[in-house]
Design a protein around this motif. Sequence first.
Motif, PDB file in Angstrom:
ATOM      1  N   LEU A 337       0.471  -0.726   0.100  1.00 38.87           N
ATOM      2  CA  LEU A 337       0.212  -0.272  -0.079  1.00 38.87           C
ATOM      3  C   LEU A 337       0.835   1.234   0.176  1.00 38.87           C
ATOM      4  O   LEU A 337       0.510   2.090  -0.486  1.00 38.87           O
ATOM      5  N   PHE A 338       1.873   1.396   0.977  1.00 42.21           N
ATOM      6  CA  PHE A 338       2.578   2.524   1.202  1.00 42.21           C
ATOM      7  C   PHE A 338       3.287   2.479  -0.692  1.00 42.21           C
ATOM      8  O   PHE A 338       3.624   4.083  -0.936  1.00 42.21           O
ATOM      9  N   ASN A 339       3.739   1.348  -1.031  1.00 43.53           N
ATOM     10  CA  ASN A 339       4.984   1.862  -2.205  1.00 43.53           C
ATOM     11  C   ASN A 339       3.506   2.446  -3.604  1.00 43.53           C
ATOM     12  O   ASN A 339       3.879   3.107  -3.957  1.00 43.53           O
ATOM     13  N   ARG A 340       2.430   2.559  -3.425  1.00 45.46           N
ATOM     14  CA  ARG A 340       1.336   2.547  -4.569  1.00 45.46           C
ATOM     15  C   ARG A 340       1.038   3.961  -4.046  1.00 45.46           C
ATOM     16  O   ARG A 340       1.535   4.977  -5.470  1.00 45.46           O
ATOM     17  N   VAL A 341       1.006   4.319  -2.535  1.00 50.52           N
ATOM     18  CA  VAL A 341       0.867   5.948  -2.227  1.00 50.52           C
ATOM     19  C   VAL A 341       2.213   6.451  -2.560  1.00 50.52           C
ATOM     20  O   VAL A 341       1.639   7.434  -3.103  1.00 50.52           O
ATOM     21  N   LEU A 342       2.784   5.971  -2.577  1.00 57.14           N
ATOM     22  CA  LEU A 342       4.335   6.552  -2.226  1.00 57.14           C
ATOM     23  C   LEU A 342       4.336   7.374  -4.024  1.00 57.14           C
ATOM     24  O   LEU A 342       4.552   8.629  -4.245  1.00 57.14           O
ATOM     25  N   ASN A 343       4.022   5.970  -4.786  1.00 57.77           N
ATOM     26  CA  ASN A 343       3.863   6.738  -6.410  1.00 57.77           C
ATOM     27  C   ASN A 343       3.179   7.504  -6.396  1.00 57.77           C
ATOM     28  O   ASN A 343       3.364   8.456  -7.910  1.00 57.77           O
ATOM     29  N   LEU A 344       1.883   7.250  -6.327  1.00 53.90           N
ATOM     30  CA  LEU A 344       1.044   8.227  -6.572  1.00 53.90           C
ATOM     31  C   LEU A 344       0.758   9.532  -6.578  1.00 53.90           C
ATOM     32  O   LEU A 344       0.972  10.518  -7.286  1.00 53.90           O
ATOM     33  N   LEU A 345       1.307  10.014  -5.085  1.00 53.09           N
ATOM     34  CA  LEU A 345       0.912  10.435  -4.577  1.00 53.09           C
ATOM     35  C   LEU A 345       2.310  11.345  -4.632  1.00 53.09           C
ATOM     36  O   LEU A 345       2.561  12.930  -3.713  1.00 53.09           O
ATOM     37  N   PRO A 357      -3.905  21.035   1.031  1.00 50.45           N
ATOM     38  CA  PRO A 357      -3.913  20.649   2.195  1.00 50.45           C
ATOM     39  C   PRO A 357      -4.347  19.383   1.574  1.00 50.45           C
ATOM     40  O   PRO A 357      -5.476  18.981   0.471  1.00 50.45           O
ATOM     41  N   MET A 358      -4.019  18.082   2.675  1.00 44.46           N
ATOM     42  CA  MET A 358      -3.971  17.159   2.552  1.00 44.46           C
ATOM     43  C   MET A 358      -5.085  16.411   2.574  1.00 44.46           C
ATOM     44  O   MET A 358      -5.245  17.042   4.147  1.00 44.46           O
ATOM     45  N   GLY A 359      -5.742  15.076   2.034  1.00 42.00           N
ATOM     46  CA  GLY A 359      -7.564  14.524   2.598  1.00 42.00           C
ATOM     47  C   GLY A 359      -6.872  14.120   3.967  1.00 42.00           C
ATOM     48  O   GLY A 359      -5.731  13.235   4.077  1.00 42.00           O
ATOM     49  N   GLU A 360      -8.000  13.299   4.531  1.00 39.17           N
ATOM     50  CA  GLU A 360      -7.885  12.973   5.663  1.00 39.17           C
ATOM     51  C   GLU A 360      -6.886  11.826   5.546  1.00 39.17           C
ATOM     52  O   GLU A 360      -6.380  12.005   6.407  1.00 39.17           O
ATOM     53  N   ASP A 361      -8.080  11.012   4.846  1.00 45.31           N
ATOM     54  CA  ASP A 361      -7.498   9.461   3.922  1.00 45.31           C
ATOM     55  C   ASP A 361      -5.880   9.701   4.022  1.00 45.31           C
ATOM     56  O   ASP A 361      -5.619   8.483   4.659  1.00 45.31           O
ATOM     57  N   ASN A 362      -5.988  10.745   3.154  1.00 42.61           N
ATOM     58  CA  ASN A 362      -4.333  10.287   3.037  1.00 42.61           C
ATOM     59  C   ASN A 362      -2.789  11.306   4.295  1.00 42.61           C
ATOM     60  O   ASN A 362      -2.164  10.600   4.648  1.00 42.61           O
ATOM     61  N   GLN A 363      -3.273  11.912   4.778  1.00 44.06           N
ATOM     62  CA  GLN A 363      -2.935  12.525   6.352  1.00 44.06           C
ATOM     63  C   GLN A 363      -2.640  11.227   6.863  1.00 44.06           C
ATOM     64  O   GLN A 363      -2.265  11.247   7.419  1.00 44.06           O
ATOM     65  N   ASN A 364      -3.878  10.422   6.761  1.00 41.23           N
ATOM     66  CA  ASN A 364      -3.444   8.732   8.232  1.00 41.23           C
ATOM     67  C   ASN A 364      -3.008   8.272   6.969  1.00 41.23           C
ATOM     68  O   ASN A 364      -1.575   7.416   8.131  1.00 41.23           O
ATOM     69  N   LEU A 365      -2.695   7.898   6.045  1.00 42.44           N
ATOM     70  CA  LEU A 365      -1.633   7.535   5.486  1.00 42.44           C
ATOM     71  C   LEU A 365       0.315   7.902   5.765  1.00 42.44           C
ATOM     72  O   LEU A 365       1.059   7.078   5.777  1.00 42.44           O
ATOM     73  N   PHE A 366       0.048   8.751   5.474  1.00 43.27           N
ATOM     74  CA  PHE A 366       0.727  10.167   5.248  1.00 43.27           C
ATOM     75  C   PHE A 366       2.095   9.415   7.004  1.00 43.27           C
ATOM     76  O   PHE A 366       2.930   9.523   7.111  1.00 43.27           O
ATOM     77  N   ARG A 367       0.619   9.805   7.813  1.00 41.86           N
ATOM     78  CA  ARG A 367       1.378   9.556   9.350  1.00 41.86           C
ATOM     79  C   ARG A 367       2.143   8.075   9.214  1.00 41.86           C
ATOM     80  O   ARG A 367       3.480   8.620   9.995  1.00 41.86           O
ATOM     81  N   GLN A 368       1.342   6.770   9.068  1.00 37.40           N
ATOM     82  CA  GLN A 368       1.264   5.780   8.846  1.00 37.40           C
ATOM     83  C   GLN A 368       2.872   5.134   8.424  1.00 37.40           C
ATOM     84  O   GLN A 368       3.375   4.430   9.114  1.00 37.40           O
ATOM     85  N   ILE A 369       2.918   5.579   7.161  1.00 37.52           N
ATOM     86  CA  ILE A 369       4.246   5.445   6.510  1.00 37.52           C
ATOM     87  C   ILE A 369       5.421   6.241   6.913  1.00 37.52           C
ATOM     88  O   ILE A 369       6.245   5.656   7.473  1.00 37.52           O
ATOM     89  N   LEU A 370       5.190   7.144   7.505  1.00 35.64           N
ATOM     90  CA  LEU A 370       6.159   8.132   8.352  1.00 35.64           C
ATOM     91  C   LEU A 370       6.490   7.709   8.958  1.00 35.64           C
ATOM     92  O   LEU A 370       7.776   7.582   9.922  1.00 35.64           O
ATOM     93  N   LYS A 371       5.608   7.090   9.813  1.00 36.92           N
ATOM     94  CA  LYS A 371       6.296   6.879  11.722  1.00 36.92           C
ATOM     95  C   LYS A 371       6.643   5.379  11.362  1.00 36.92           C
ATOM     96  O   LYS A 371       7.741   5.151  12.201  1.00 36.92           O
ATOM     97  N   ASP A 372       6.611   4.719  10.707  1.00 35.56           N
ATOM     98  CA  ASP A 372       6.770   3.169  10.062  1.00 35.56           C
ATOM     99  C   ASP A 372       7.967   3.804   9.702  1.00 35.56           C
ATOM    100  O   ASP A 372       9.361   2.595  10.084  1.00 35.56           O
ATOM    101  N   PHE A 373       8.897   3.894   8.812  1.00 35.19           N
ATOM    102  CA  PHE A 373      10.456   4.523   8.354  1.00 35.19           C
ATOM    103  C   PHE A 373      11.100   5.042   9.460  1.00 35.19           C
ATOM    104  O   PHE A 373      11.990   4.526   9.268  1.00 35.19           O
TER     105      PHE A 373
END
Length: 394
Positions: A337-345, A357-373
């Motif tokens: 999922l992270f790979n698709r999101v990063l490539n797309l966005l 401004p980033m949409g709420e769903d994308n904000q949650n994804l961003f926070r999760q990717i950043l946290k895991d990274f």
Amino acid sequence: MSGVRTYQNLNSLVTRLRDDLNDKELVLLYAYNRTGKTRLSMDFKDRGKRNNNGKPDTLYFNAFTEDLFTWENDLENDSARGLKVNYESRFFDGFSSLGLEPTIDEYLSRYADFGFDFDYKEIRQGGETFSKPYFVKFSKDTQENIKISRGEESIFIWCIFMAICERILDSHESYQWVKYIYVDDPISSLDDNNAVAITCDLAKLLRRATNRKNESGISNPLKIVVSSHHSLFFNVMCNEIGRAKENEPKVKHRRYFLHRPNSEGIYTLQPTEDTPFFHHVASLAELQKAADPETGKLYTFHFNALRSIMEKTAAFFGHSDISFCLKKIDNDENRALFNRVLNLLSHGSYAIFEPTPMGEDNQNLFRQILKDFIASFQFDLPKIFAEPSARKPT
């Protein structure tokens, strides 16, 4: 000095730097663009004049130095192209008597392959007459009056500064007033090869400056501040200044990360200690601040920034793309999922100057990717974003 210190304005920051130079010989500052590095260098210079009844004590190189030179295209005749020189500046005092041109040429030949020729005229200043440069023409092979690029202009002006510094080290009478040298962002428009070469040459000169002795053999060091937003320059400078050299005393210095947390004029300094401060680590701290659900603001361009940091991290470990970073994330489903999101966005046309401004769903994804990274690579992020009240004020 340890921990993060807060400074309420540039004036208190200048006090900190000058205090540091009472027992150190050199201060290295890393800061982002638009932090206020150039204004800091000018305030540092102005403090010297106030402390010395209007007499300067600081030779500086910054954007104002480059502004002493203006390109002339000679639109009327299309022949006498070159740089006009603001000869009224004290920067050019004693220029003709210093024999600078061979030294300028020696430095310039290391980075470029064009020649130059100064035109001089007699200038009346303060009841005295001086011969000062007012125009510079350039040539290459058999071509005269050539146009040089902006990057070449910057290199040429930098070589003039280095040549003047050489004369200061020789204790030339025209520059006896110089007690401090302040260098701000000397290589902002250069490619990496020239950046490394220029940084090494500067470090070599600064080591000599900090070990300078007077005619009696007594230590008489110049005090130096160097600031930059260029991560490669900063890291090379840290390595060149920080390590001991054979038959040379170690340079007593301090390294800081300079940050402005907001637009209110408050500044923070964090010592970088023995490890060169990496730009992408500071950028991660910025992203972490933006991703804070309570106080942060996430915009679409933050995906671009995160992808850029991942690319730099992968390159550091010898890999060609961010898949290396994503493989470190344990959860297979999240990894895909992270790979698709990063490539797309991260490939959209997201303007920093007109942020979306980033949409709420994308904000949650961003926070999760950043946290895991951050967790996967165990980054030790600088503690520069604590509330000002929690830091030590100055």
